[in-house]
Design a protein around this motif. Structure first.
Motif, short mmCIF file in Angstrom:
data_model
loop_
_atom_site.label_atom_id
_atom_site.label_comp_id
_atom_site.label_asym_id
_atom_site.label_seq_id
_atom_site.Cartn_x
_atom_site.Cartn_y
_atom_site.Cartn_z
N ALA A 67 1.40 -13.50 -7.84
CA ALA A 67 1.41 -12.03 -7.88
C ALA A 67 2.64 -11.57 -8.66
O ALA A 67 3.58 -11.00 -8.11
N LEU A 108 0.57 -7.27 -11.15
CA LEU A 108 0.51 -6.11 -10.26
C LEU A 108 0.41 -4.82 -11.07
O LEU A 108 -0.35 -3.91 -10.73
N ASN A 139 -2.55 -2.05 -11.05
CA ASN A 139 -2.14 -0.79 -10.42
C ASN A 139 -2.60 0.39 -11.27
O ASN A 139 -1.82 1.03 -11.96
N GLN A 175 2.72 -2.23 -3.74
CA GLN A 175 2.51 -2.94 -2.48
C GLN A 175 1.04 -2.91 -2.08
O GLN A 175 0.49 -3.90 -1.60
N GLU A 206 -0.77 -5.46 -4.05
CA GLU A 206 -0.45 -6.82 -3.61
C GLU A 206 -1.29 -7.23 -2.40
O GLU A 206 -1.65 -8.41 -2.25
#
Length: 211
Positions: free
Chosen positions: A26, A31, A35, A136, A139
């Motif tokens: 990750a 990410l 995102n 987050q 993730e």
């Protein structure tokens, strides 16, 4: 019998280790690419309270301008989501689509408030906080979008908030295909949809760097 049991346990352990080794790391690059701003979500997936708490928890570890730490966060789960949905607008650049499409609404949110009057430092904190929370979320296998177009007074009243709400972050499992497209600095930057795909123009690196 014992030998067979231990052998199977060791084999299971090695299988898990190999699977973990094959799983892509990750990294920040991964990410960031995942995102994206989702305006449509999988209605069969309900975001849990512990997931929202984990997302909000990043705020205990990120920078804060002058270390004032003035932001506060109100989690909103599926039972309260309709109240917030009535106060927000999504897809401002595509008003003809009336996003989110019926049946794809997010069912969880985080309302970001400030204990201090809004200023440049608070705005800086909100940006850092929102991006960190969305990373987050990605993730842990979720998606989201920052929503600035909402009725502040209505949200404050509906949720009996002590402080001014500055931003709403929707959280869910995205149900759209989003593609980044490379553009020049002078090209149109408005996002658009074609054949069910959501396209987001991004200025190429060479034109972002000042020489």
């Amino acid at each position: 019998m014992a030998d067979d049991y231990l052998g199977k346990k060791m084999a299971d352990y090695r299988t898990r280790q190999e699977a973990s080794a094959r799983k892509p790391a990750a990294t920040l690059e991964r990410l960031l690419l995942r995102n994206r701003s989702y305006r449509g979500y999988d209605p069969s997936y309900t975001v849990r309270e512990d997931q929202l708490r984990r997302i909000i928890a990043v705020n205990t570890r990120i920078p804060s301008a002058r270390n004032r730490q003035a932001l506060r966060f109100r989690p909103v789960l599926s039972d309260e989501a309709p109240k917030l949905l009535a106060a927000i607008r999504l897809g401002g650049a595509l008003p003809e689509l009336h996003l989110p499409l019926p049946g794809t609404e997010p069912n969880a949110f985080i309302i970001v408030c400030s204990t201090l009057p809004e200023d440049r430092w608070i705005d800086m904190d909100v940006g850092i906080s929102a991006q960190s929370m969305l990373l987050q979320a990605v993730e842990i296998g979720l998606n989201g979008i920052c929503i600035g177009a909402f009725d502040r007074e209505r949200v404050r009243r509906e949720f009996a908030l002590e402080w001014e709400p500055l931003l709403v972050v929707a959280i869910g499992r995205g149900a759209e295909r989003i593609v980044l497209t490379e553009i020049g600095a002078g090209d149109d930057r408005a996002y658009y949809r074609r054949d069910g795909v959501h396209y987001v123009p991004k200025i190429r690196l060479e034109e972002l760097i000042v020489k």
